[in-house]
Design an enzyme around this catalytic site. Structure first.
Site, PDB file in Angstrom:
ATOM      1  CG  HIS A  22      -0.471   0.355   2.473  1.00 45.19           C
ATOM      2  ND1 HIS A  22       0.161  -0.532   3.295  1.00 45.19           N
ATOM      3  CD2 HIS A  22      -0.451   1.538   3.129  1.00 45.19           C
ATOM      4  CE1 HIS A  22       0.537   0.077   4.399  1.00 45.19           C
ATOM      5  NE2 HIS A  22       0.180   1.344   4.327  1.00 45.19           N
ATOM      6  CE  LYS A  73       1.905   5.126   3.039  1.00 42.39           C
ATOM      7  NZ  LYS A  73       0.697   5.372   3.798  1.00 42.39           N
ATOM      8  CD  GLU A  96       3.604   2.300  11.960  1.00 45.99           C
ATOM      9  OE1 GLU A  96       2.406   2.448  11.708  1.00 45.99           O
ATOM     10  OE2 GLU A  96       4.169   1.186  12.014  1.00 45.99           O
ATOM     11  CG  ASP A 123       4.308  -4.929  10.235  1.00 44.30           C
ATOM     12  OD1 ASP A 123       3.493  -5.448   9.444  1.00 44.30           O
ATOM     13  OD2 ASP A 123       4.017  -3.962  10.971  1.00 44.30           O
ATOM     14  CG  HIS A 133       5.261  -0.940   3.971  1.00 47.40           C
ATOM     15  ND1 HIS A 133       4.472  -1.422   2.959  1.00 47.40           N
ATOM     16  CD2 HIS A 133       4.599  -1.225   5.122  1.00 47.40           C
ATOM     17  CE1 HIS A 133       3.372  -1.960   3.474  1.00 47.40           C
ATOM     18  NE2 HIS A 133       3.433  -1.860   4.784  1.00 47.40           N
ATOM     19  CE  LYS A 189       3.386  -1.385  14.392  1.00 45.52           C
ATOM     20  NZ  LYS A 189       2.722  -0.805  13.232  1.00 45.52           N
TER      21      LYS A 189
HETATM   22  C1  BG6 Z   1       1.194  -2.106   7.573  1.00 45.98           C
HETATM   23  C2  BG6 Z   1       1.794  -2.696   8.812  1.00 45.98           C
HETATM   24  O1  BG6 Z   1       1.576  -2.839   6.451  1.00 45.98           O
HETATM   25  O2  BG6 Z   1       1.651  -0.762   7.437  1.00 45.98           O
HETATM   26  C3  BG6 Z   1       1.418  -1.877  10.018  1.00 45.98           C
HETATM   27  O3  BG6 Z   1       1.339  -4.033   8.987  1.00 45.98           O
HETATM   28  C4  BG6 Z   1       1.808  -0.430   9.813  1.00 45.98           C
HETATM   29  O4  BG6 Z   1       2.027  -2.378  11.200  1.00 45.98           O
HETATM   30  C5  BG6 Z   1       1.282   0.094   8.489  1.00 45.98           C
HETATM   31  O5  BG6 Z   1       1.260   0.321  10.885  1.00 45.98           O
HETATM   32  C6  BG6 Z   1       1.837   1.470   8.203  1.00 45.98           C
HETATM   33  O6  BG6 Z   1       1.170   2.025   7.110  1.00 45.98           O
HETATM   34  P1  BG6 Z   1       0.837   3.571   7.039  1.00 45.98           P
HETATM   35  O7  BG6 Z   1       0.203   3.764   5.708  1.00 45.98           O
HETATM   36  O8  BG6 Z   1      -0.068   3.872   8.200  1.00 45.98           O
HETATM   37  O9  BG6 Z   1       2.139   4.259   7.178  1.00 45.98           O
END
Ligand code: BG6
Length: 504
Positions: A184, A188, A222, A241, A246, A346
């Site tokens: 995902h 962005k 985060e 994760d 990402h 986190k």
């Molecule tokens: C997800 C993770 O893929 O991405 C989560 O499993 C994380 O732990 C999230 O919080 C972060 O995505 P974004 O778009 O909120 O930065």
């Protein structure tokens, strides 16, 4: 991507496995509402939900209604929902059994178009099985003259071996061109803008190599803690994760060679090449170049956060990390000798995802007072991925006055000052591309496997014991993360920190 300059997706049925789950109502339906509102999907788009819960169309629709009420949508979104709602139906059944697939076949045979995209909003252990069942029932067969696509969310595997096995299993049932592996982060705007920043700007791309760049930092901090995701997170950890998916997508965008064209294969070829050039460390080198942490109990955002190991569904003796920092190298001509420092965690000080490019210092500063002062600060380019999407360029200027003095300032651009970017889920572009059949924003098998290969030495090392270092909630991670970069004479960029010249 919105509105008039983009043609609506072709007619299709979007089949969602796991239609009564959280992901569907929180993310998929709001995305489909936005896409209906902006005309990216039209009246020939329909949704077929599949789930284990007994009931018919009304059951699913009522559940979605009650959830959407809690969002308090504005009139135009409500209106889009009413239009979309008419084209949603439901099949109840167990997706490990054949009956469901017979029913899906029959529904698709009666749909106005045979085109279908299957989305797996289910736990990853079912991905392979659902793909096999779809294929056994002829549902992945495109010989009917229609497209049949499979969309899968992360986690894509748990390590290199399982990612390879899953790729092999899926590719036994469908072609690579039918498989859309979602990351995902690629939805962005600011991540997509990395390519434009680099390849539409001579003054940037000309300096984009080890002659001019000192190092690169990629941070995804985060504020949120593990919360109710204890079971998933304890088995996963920050490295799995966030990093091979990402953060490596960000890294690939930053470091890949210019693609020959902007089609999916050219871009994915370059990203794949780049990820394959990530240095795969020996065990000893992994120990030197990676650190991990787990948050302790403490105040965060006005609450008292329990330690990670005291979180519901987390083993009290867990060795799982909630923070990771790595120093990596990309072994190519362009990037030889340039460290890439990555960190994510986190329960940190704030939410901040950014890429910071630090250029080399000028080789010689002839300014009269320069000799008596610390060296001129290096130029930086800060790509602010979220929140506060934007781009900052830090340069030195002369301070006004008779004395020849310099001060660093930041030239800032914020998307929100210039464009209306609000209220998107970030998935609109991903689903639009899925529906129109453009794989640019999706990961290919080779890229995924190369990403896992680079993190595998850390997974192996940490699986063999030891504990993550503690860090306080609301901090920027454990002290060892600072040591990792400071021993190289560098420091982590402080989120949102402005150079002296921008301070009041
Ligand atoms: C997800 C993770 O893929 O991405 C989560 O499993 C994380 O732990 C999230 O919080 C972060 O995505 P974004 O778009 O909120 O930065």
């Amino acid at each position: 991507m919105s509105g008039p300059d983009v043609a609506p997706a072709p007619p299709l049925t979007f089949v969602i496995f796991g239609a009564t789950g959280d992901l569907t109502r929180r993310l998929l339906i709001p995305t489909m509402i936005n896409m209906t509102r902006s005309g990216l999907i039209g009246d020939d788009f329909s949704i077929l939900g599949v789930g284990i819960e007994p009931g018919g169309d009304e059951m699913l629709l009522q559940r979605l209604d009650s959830f959407l009420e809690t969002l308090g949508m504005e009139p135009d979104r409500q209106d889009a929902w009413q239009r979309l709602r008419k084209r949603i139906s439901y099949v109840s059944g167990d997706f490990t059994q054949n009956g469901v697939y017979d029913e899906i076949s029959s529904r698709l045979a009666h749909a106005p178009s045979a085109n279908a995209a299957f989305y797996f909003a289910v736990p990853p252990q079912f991905f392979g099985e659902i793909a096999e069942k779809l294929s056994e029932h002829g549902l992945t067969n495109e010989a009917v003259g229609a497209f049949r696509r499979i969309a899968i969310e992360k986690p894509f595997g748990h390590d290199l071996a399982s990612a390879r096995a899953l790729n092999a299993r899926l590719l036994n049932q469908a072609n690579e061109s039918q498989i859309y592996r979602i990351d995902h982060f690629l939805g962005k705007e600011t991540v997509q803008n990395i390519m434009t920043t680099r390849f539409a700007n001579m003054m940037i791309e000309a300096l984009w190599n080890n002659n001019y760049i000192d190092h690169v930092q990629i941070t995804a901090a985060e504020l949120v803690d593990v919360g109710t995701r204890g079971k998933f997170y304890d088995a996963t950890g920050a490295l799995r994760d966030m990093v091979p998916n990402h953060l490596f997508q960000l890294l690939a965008m930053v470091a890949m060679e210019p693609p020959n064209s902007f089609d999916a294969e050219s871009i994915r070829n370059e990203k794949g090449k780049l990820l394959k050039a990530l240095r795969v460390y020996s065990r000893e080198d992994a120990a030197k170049n990676g650190v991990r942490g787990a948050y302790t109990a403490g105040p965060l955002n006005g609450n008292n956060l329990p330690a990670f190991t005291e979180t519901t569904d987390v083993r009290p003796d867990s060795n799982t990390e909630t923070f990771v920092a790595l120093k990596l190298f990309v072994d190519t001509w362009r990037w030889a000798g340039v460290p890439f420092y990555l960190r994510t965690g986190k329960a940190m000080k704030e939410r901040d995802t950014e890429v910071v490019i630090t250029f080399r210092q000028v080789p010689f500063a002839q300014f009269p007072r320069a000799a008596s002062r610390p060296p001129l600060p290096p130029n930086k380019l800060v790509i602010q991925v979220q929140p506060d999407e934007g781009l900052d360029m830090e340069i030195s200027i002369k301070t006004p006055g008779l004395v020849m003095n310099t001060v660093p300032i930041s030239l800032d651009f914020r998307y929100a000052d210039r464009f209306d970017i609000g209220k998107q889920t970030g998935y609109e572009s991903l689903f639009y591309e899925l529906f129109v059949g453009d794989q640019t924003l999706f990961q290919r098998a080779d890229g995924i496997e190369a990403g896992w290969a680079a993190v595998q030495p850390f997974l192996d090392l940490w699986a063999d014991g030891g504990k993550p270092d503690p860090y306080a909630p609301g901090s920027m991670g454990p002290a060892c993360a600072n040591e990792l970069i400071e021993r190289d004479g560098r420091v982590w960029h402080r989120p949102h920190e402005k150079p002296d010249g921008n301070k009041p």
